[in-house]
Motif scaffolding. Structure first.
Motif: not given
Ligand SMILES: [Zn+2]
Length: 863
Positions: A52-58, A79-84, A175-184
C-alpha cells in the motif's frame, strides 16, 4: 528513471526561481519524458499483493506524473487536521486545461441557471466541456479506493493509443483526488506495514482514521464541522462538477462491487434528473463489467441514500450527480472465498435483476479490486463523453425547475429564522450553515412582513426561488417517511440504512418558519444578502459583574475563556455570572463568542462554581462518539483530558476529575473488556477491567459526577447496579425501531442539568436506551417522553407506544455523587446544538451535589 526525474525536478525548480528567457526556451524545447509508471516511482505496482502507498507516496507519484505531461496539473485545497496539504489533479488535453476557467464559469451558470433561458443554456451545454470529479474515497480503511486513484491517473495521461481515453481527454476535464482523507490514508497504511506478516495483518487500526470522527467523516456533509469537510466543499464549489464519484468499500458479500441505483426511500427534494442519471450511470457500469467478463456487480441492495449529510452526496442539491460505489475486499492481503461458505440465499448463484452476473467465488487479489474500480471510473467518464451536452443541459433544467418551484409556492416561498430568539447566536449559526453550502441568505434590515406575518429586524430570510433551495427544504422540513415503512405493524420490509431525521432547526433548538402565502411584491425590499451570518456579541450596560444567558450556547464558550483569564464563575437559574475580569477583556471575549454579556454594578445572589476538571473516556477501537465529544469540548474551550483504560485502572480519579464522561459505547462488556486479544495487538486490547470499574464507582461514590451518553448509560446501569431498567434492551426491530430520529421530550423538575433549556426540547434518539426507574431509585427524572401521542417529530420511530411516559434522562444518586443517564446523544455528531446545554451545565464543579428532589420506591410509581 529516478535519475532523470530528479534532473527534471531540478530544472522545474530553477525555472520557477529564476526564469530567464534562455532557460525557458531550453525547457520548452526539451522533449517531454515518458510518463513514469507507479512501479518506477513507488517500486511497486498499484494493487500489488501486500503493498500500500501512503498519502505522501501517492502525492509524490501524482507530482512525478504531472511533471512529465501537459495533460495534468496539481492544485492544492487547504490543510487537514494533522497539517497535511490537500492536493488534487486536473486532467484533460492541454487545450482543454487551458479552458479550465471558462469551463468552470459555464458549469456555475448551468448549475444555477444564472441569466440563462432554455435556448442559451442549450447552446452553452453544447459548447462546454464537462467536469467530472473522482476521488480515492474518504474512508481510509477502504484501501483500494485511495490506491486506485494512482492507477487511473496513469491510465488517463499515458495511453496515447487508447481511443476510449483519448475521447475522454477531448471532452472531459477530470478532477482526480488521491483521497479525501490524507491523514487517514497514511495512518492506515502505516498500520498495515507494521502488522504485515503478523496475525493482525488484516486487523483494523484501533483508533479513528480521521481525527475526531473516523468513519463519520462521511456524516458531516451539511454541517461541515471538520476542517477536512470545509476544505473539500470549498474546492468542490470552486469547480462545481457535473458528476461527483467517490470510491468506497465494501460491497454486500459475495458481490464484487456495489453500484447505483440506490434503494428506496429517497428524498423528494432532489431533482429527478439527478436520480435518473445516477441510475443510468450505474447501469452503464454494470454493462461495462459484463463486457470485460467481470462478474459480481450488484445494485440497490442495502444502501438507500436519503440522508443529506454524506460528504460525497450533499452536492446533489447543487445539481451535481453524486454517487459512490463499493468494491469488495478492502485489503492488500489476498484471500480465497469458498462459494460453499457464501450466505445461504446466495449459494444457488441465481441471477437477480440487480445482480445479473453472480460471482462464483475463488481467489481474490488486491489487483482485482483495483481493476473493478478502474473499470467503474472509466465507465463514468465514458457516460460523460457520450451524454456530455445532455448532462449539462439537464443540470440547467434541474436548477431552472428548482427556482420555479420556489417562485410558484409549490414548496414554501421562503424560510424565516426570526430575529430575537433566545439563542440568537445559534440562529445565526444555522443561517451560516446554509451560506457555506452556497445558499443565498438575506438579513432583514428592518421589520418585514412575509406571507402576512410580521418579523423583526435581524431576521434571517432564505428565499426559495433560488437554485439550491432543495437543500434548504431538505434541512429545514421534518422528514416524513413513506407509509410503507411507517405502518409499524409487523417487520417493515426495508429499514433505513442510516439516521432518518435531521431537521436542522429542531436540532439547533432554533425557530424557523416556512412562508406559505405569497409575499407582497415589495416584501423583499428590506432584505440584504449577507456573506456571513453571525451575531456580533459584546457587552451592554456598565459595572464589573457580567451576566451571560444560560439559554445561549456561546455563553459557555465565553465563560470558559473568561475563567482561563482568572474570572470567577457563579450561577443563577438564568445566568452565568462572571466577575474578576476587566471590561475590555470581557468585551473581546463576548465579541469573539457571539454572546452578549450584560454588565451590572450589583452582583446577583448566585452559587459560586468552578470550571470542572473534565475527563473523557477514550477507548481503543475507533469510538466516533468519543471523537465528536472531544471535538465539541475543544470547540467550547473545555480543556478536557482523555482517560485511557490504564488511567482508569490506576484509580485516584477524584483527585484528577470533577466530571467523567462516558461516550456512547456498546454496553457493559465493551466498557470492561474492550477489544479482544484476537482483534488487536497487545497494548490495544482490554477495557477498564474490574480495577477500572472499582475506581469509577469509587469516583462517583466520593462525590464525582459521571455523565453517560446513549448506550454508555445502559453500561452504567449494569456496572453500578442502578435501580433503573432499560425497557428496550434487546428489543427486535419489529418490536421497537429508531435508528436516528428527532423526538420530543418534556423536562420534569427544574435541575442544574437542564437550566436554560426550553420545557419541551428535541433530542436525537439513535438506537439508545429508554428508562424506567425501579424500586429503590433515588434521583431525578430530568426528561421524559410524553404520556400521550407520538414523540416523533422527524424521521422514523416504530412502536412509539413503547416510549410513552418513560424517562429519557435521569440523574441517579450514587454515594455522594451522581450518575447522569442520557438515553440519547446530546452532542450528536456536533449537530444537536439544542441539547448541548444538557452537557455543558454539568461541566461545572459545584460545591455540593443537589439534593434529590424525587424519590421513587415503587416500580410503577413513575411512568
Ligand atoms: Zn466507505
Amino acid at each position: 528513471m529516478e535519475k532523470s526525474m530528479a534532473g527534471l525536478k531540478r530544472g522545474l525548480a530553477l525555472s520557477t526561481m529564476a526564469m530567464t528567457g534562455a532557460i525557458a526556451a531550453v525547457l520548452a524545447a526539451a522533449p517531454v519524458a515518458a510518463q513514469p509508471t507507479p512501479k518506477e516511482v513507488l517500486g511497486h505496482d498499484v494493487g500489488e499483493d501486500y503493498y500500500l502507498a501512503s498519502y505522501e507516496d501517492s502525492v509524490n507519484y501524482f507530482h512525478k506524473l504531472a511533471a512529465t505531461t501537459d495533460k495534468m496539473k496539481m492544485v492544492t485545497a487547504g490543510k487537514t487536521t494533522q497539517g497535511r496539504t490537500y492536493e488534487y489533479a486536473i486532467i484533460s488535453s492541454p487545450e482543454n486545461l487551458a479552458k479550465w476557467d471558462a469551463t468552470v464559469a459555464a458549469h456555475k451558470r448551468l448549475a444555477t441557471a444564472d441569466g440563462l433561458d432554455d435556448a442559451a443554456a442549450k447552446a452553452l451545454a453544447k459548447d462546454s466541456l464537462i467536469i467530472v470529479h473522482i476521488d480515492g474515497g474518504l474512508h481510509a480503511a477502504e484501501v483500494s479506493a485511495h490506491q486506485s486513484a494512482m492507477a487511473l491517473a496513469y491510465k488517463l495521461v499515458a495511453s496515447p493509443n487508447d481511443e476510449e481515453v483519448q475521447k475522454i481527454l477531448r471532452n472531459v476535464i477530470v478532477v482526480l483526488w488521491p483521497t479525501l482523507n490524507p491523514d487517514g490514508m497514511t495512518m492506515v497504511v502505516d498500520w498495515y506495514r507494521k502488522q504485515r506478516g503478523t496475525q493482525w495483518e488484516t486487523s483494523a487500526m484501533p483508533w479513528l482514521y480521521q481525527d475526531y470522527v473516523g468513519h463519520d467523516n462521511n456524516r458531516d456533509g451539511y454541517m461541515l464541522n471538520m476542517i477536512e469537510s470545509q476544505n473539500v466543499f470549498k474546492a468542490e464549489q470552486s469547480y462545481s462538477p457535473t458528476i461527483w464519484y467517490t470510491h468506497h468499500q465494501v460491497a454486500p458479500f459475495p458481490a464484487r462491487i456495489w453500484v447505483p441505483p440506490f434503494s428506496d426511500p429517497m428524498s423528494s427534494n432532489i431533482s429527478p434528473y439527478m436520480r435518473s442519471w445516477t441510475t443510468a450511470i450505474g447501469v452503464n457500469m454494470m454493462n461495462a463489467f459484463e463486457e470485460r467478463q467481470m462478474p459480481g456487480a450488484i445494485a440497490q441492495a442495502r444502501f438507500d441514500n436519503w440522508y443529506p449529510g454524506f460528504l460525497d452526496y450533499t452536492h446533489v442539491f447543487r445539481h451535481t450527480i453524486s454517487f459512490f460505489t463499493e468494491v469488495a475486499h478492502s485489503s492488500a492481503t489476498p484471500k480465497y472465498y469458498d462459494p460453499k461458505k457464501f450466505p445461504r440465499n446466495m449459494q444457488d448463484m441465481k441471477a437477480q435483476v440487480m445482480y445479473p452476473s453472480p460471482w462464483k467465488g475463488g481467489w481474490w487479489h488486491f489487483a482485482d479490486s483495483i481493476r473493478y474500480e478502474t473499470v467503474a471510473s472509466m465507465s463514468v467518464l465514458d457516460t460523460a463523453v457520450r451524454y456530455r451536452d445532455v448532462l449539462l443541459y439537464n443540470r440547467y433544467q434541474a436548477a431552472r425547475d428548482t427556482i420555479s418551484k420556489g417562485a410558484s409556492g409549490e414548496g414554501p416561498y421562503a424560510w424565516v429564522i426570526p430575529g430575537g430568539q433566545a439563542d440568537a447566536p445559534e440562529a445565526a449559526s444555522l443561517a451560516q450553515k446554509l451560506i457555506q453550502q452556497g445558499v443565498i441568505v438575506n438579513r432583514a434590515n428592518a421589520p418585514v412582513t412575509l406571507g402576512g406575518k410580521p418579523y423583526p429586524a435581524g431576521s434571517w430570510v432564505i428565499r426559495m426561488d433560488q437554485p439550491y433551495a432543495g437543500l434548504v427544504q431538505e434541512l429545514f422540513e421534518r422528514q416524513k417517511y413513506p407509509d410503507a415503512i411507517m405502518g409499524g405493524d409487523g417487520k417493515p420490509v426495508d429499514l433505513p440504512y442510516d439516521v432518518t431525521g435531521w431537521t436542522l432547526p429542531l436540532q439547533f433548538g432554533v425557530i424557523a418558519e416556512p412562508v406559505t402565502a405569497k409575499p407582497a411584491a415589495d416584501a423583499y425590499a428590506a432584505l440584504t444578502p449577507v456573506a456571513e451570518a453571525r451575531e456580533q456579541g459584546g457587552v451592554t450596560g456598565s459595572g464589573s459583574t457580567f451576566l451571560l444567558s444560560r439559554k445561549v450556547n456561546a455563553s459557555f464558550f465565553a465563560a470558559n475563556e473568561a475563567a482561563k483569564r482568572g474570572a470567577k464563575i457563579a450561577l443563577t437559574p438564568d445566568s452565568i455570572v462572571l466577575s474578576g475580569i476587566g471590561a475590555d477583556a470581557m468585551a473581546a471575549i463576548a465579541a469573539g463568542s457571539g454572546a452578549t454579556a450584560t454588565a451590572t454594578a450589583t452582583a446577583p445572589q448566585a452559587t459560586a462554581v468552578k470550571a470542572a476538571r473534565v475527563g473523557l473516556y477514550r477507548p481503543w477501537g475507533s469510538n466516533m462518539d468519543e471523537g465528536w465529544t472531544r471535538w465539541l469540548l475543544e470547540q467550547y474551550q473545555y480543556g478536557a483530558s482523555s482517560i485511557r483504560n490504564e488511567d482508569m485502572k490506576k484509580g485516584g480519579l477524584s483527585a484528577k476529575y470533577d466530571v467523567i464522561i462516558l461516550p456512547d459505547l456498546r454496553g457493559r462488556d465493551s466498557l470492561l473488556n474492550g477489544l479482544k486479544p484476537e482483534d488487536a495487538p497487545a497494548g490495544y486490547t482490554g477495557g477498564i477491567g474490574e480495577e477500572g470499574a472499582i475506581a469509577l464507582k469509587k469516583f462517583v461514590a466520593e462525590g464525582g459526577t459521571l455523565v453517560t451518553f446513549n448506550n454508555a448509560a445502559d453500561a452504567a446501569i449494569d456496572l453500578f447496579a442502578l435501580p433503573v431498567t432499560n425497557i428496550v434492551k434487546n428489543a427486535r426491530s419489529d418490536e421497537f425501531f429508531c435508528s436516528g430520529a428527532l423526538l420530543q421530550v418534556k423536562l420534569a423538575t427544574p435541575s442544574r442539568a437542564t437550566a436554560g433549556m426550553p420545557a419541551d426540547p428535541v433530542v436525537m434518539f439513535e438506537k439508545g436506551p429508554v428508562f424506567q426507574p425501579a424500586r429503590g431509585f433515588k434521583g431525578n427524572v430530568l426528561a421524559s417522553y410524553p404520556t400521550e401521542g407520538n414523540p416523533l417529530l422527524s424521521g422514523v420511530l416504530l412502536h412509539p407506544e413503547k416510549l410513552r411516559g418513560r424517562a429519557a434522562a435521569l440523574e441517579v444518586e450514587y454515594g455522594k455523587g451522581r450518575v447522569f443517564l442520557y438515553g440519547f446523544r446530546p452532542q450528536w455528531r456536533g449537530q444537536t446544538h439544542g441539547t448541548y446545554k444538557m452537557l455543558f451545565n454539568l461541566l461545572f464543579a459545584y460545591p455540593d451535589q443537589e439534593a434529590s428532589t424525587l424519590k421513587v420506591t415503587e416500580e410503577a410509581g413513575y411512568r
